[in-house]
Design a protein around this motif. Structure first.
Motif, PDB file in Angstrom:
ATOM      1  N   LYS A  96      34.010  48.693 -10.815  1.00 11.35           N
ATOM      2  CA  LYS A  96      33.978  47.423 -11.197  1.00 11.35           C
ATOM      3  C   LYS A  96      34.552  46.467 -10.088  1.00 11.35           C
ATOM      4  CE  LYS A  96      35.971  47.470 -15.950  1.00 11.35           C
ATOM      5  NZ  LYS A  96      37.152  47.187 -17.021  1.00 11.35           N
ATOM      6  N   ILE A 113      25.249  39.942 -12.864  1.00 10.89           N
ATOM      7  CA  ILE A 113      25.568  41.385 -13.134  1.00 10.89           C
ATOM      8  C   ILE A 113      26.416  41.267 -14.418  1.00 10.89           C
ATOM      9  CG2 ILE A 113      26.627  43.504 -12.362  1.00 10.89           C
ATOM     10  CD1 ILE A 113      26.272  42.377  -9.537  1.00 10.89           C
ATOM     11  N   TYR A 115      28.746  43.136 -17.373  1.00 12.53           N
ATOM     12  CA  TYR A 115      29.389  44.419 -17.772  1.00 12.53           C
ATOM     13  C   TYR A 115      29.249  44.718 -19.123  1.00 12.53           C
ATOM     14  CZ  TYR A 115      33.739  47.204 -18.900  1.00 12.53           C
ATOM     15  OH  TYR A 115      34.410  48.219 -19.199  1.00 12.53           O
ATOM     16  N   ILE A 136      26.136  48.854 -16.590  1.00 11.22           N
ATOM     17  CA  ILE A 136      26.160  47.194 -16.338  1.00 11.22           C
ATOM     18  C   ILE A 136      24.627  46.968 -16.785  1.00 11.22           C
ATOM     19  CG2 ILE A 136      27.799  47.398 -14.501  1.00 11.22           C
ATOM     20  CD1 ILE A 136      25.172  47.441 -12.474  1.00 11.22           C
TER      21      ILE A 136
END
Length: 144
Positions: A96, A113, A115, A136
């Motif tokens: 992360k 991007i 998550y 992702i």
């Protein structure tokens, strides 16, 4: 350039290769980065594997397309067999941080991007090895 997707996999690989304890991360999973390789010798650990999933067309106007490109980022590291999740949480935190903390963009065509979640994979009995996955999705705009 082979394709935008290839360029993105290389950019992600470069970003993941920076996950080293010498650079302030919890693990050294960036020591080896594999693009698509899911079977490897345990002596290649620590490492991270980049798995590309099927792309999702989000919008298209002629040859311009907005795509969602999902990836699984699987980190492998040695662990305490009694508490493997401790290392798995470190792997997740490292991935992360590598993806979401840098100020520089991953690639000029990446708009976001996103998550998508994480998982800790069950540790096989007798092994001092744990793996964790971060999923992702890159949202990109490009030409077909």
């Amino acid at each position: 350039m082979i394709s935008l997707e290839h360029d993105l996999s290389l950019a992600l690989s470069t970003r993941l290769a920076g996950i080293r304890t010498a650079d302030g991360f919890h693990t050294d999973i960036g020591a080896e980065v594999f693009r698509g390789r899911v079977a490897f010798d345990p002596d290649r650990v620590p490492c991270v594997v980049l798995v590309e999933k099927d792309d999702v067309p989000l919008e298209q106007k002629r040859s311009a397309v907005k795509l969602g490109l999902p990836y699984l980022l699987i980190g492998y590291a040695c662990c305490d067999p009694a508490h493997p999740n401790d290392t798995a949480h470190q792997i997740i935190a490292d991935i992360k941080r590598a993806l979401f903390s840098p100020a520089d963009p991953l690639h000029p065509k990446v708009r976001e991007i996103q998550y998508q979640g994480r998982s800790i994979l069950p540790r096989e009995d007798g092994l001092s090895l744990v793996s964790a996955v971060v999923e992702i999705r890159l949202e990109v705009v490009g030409e077909l």
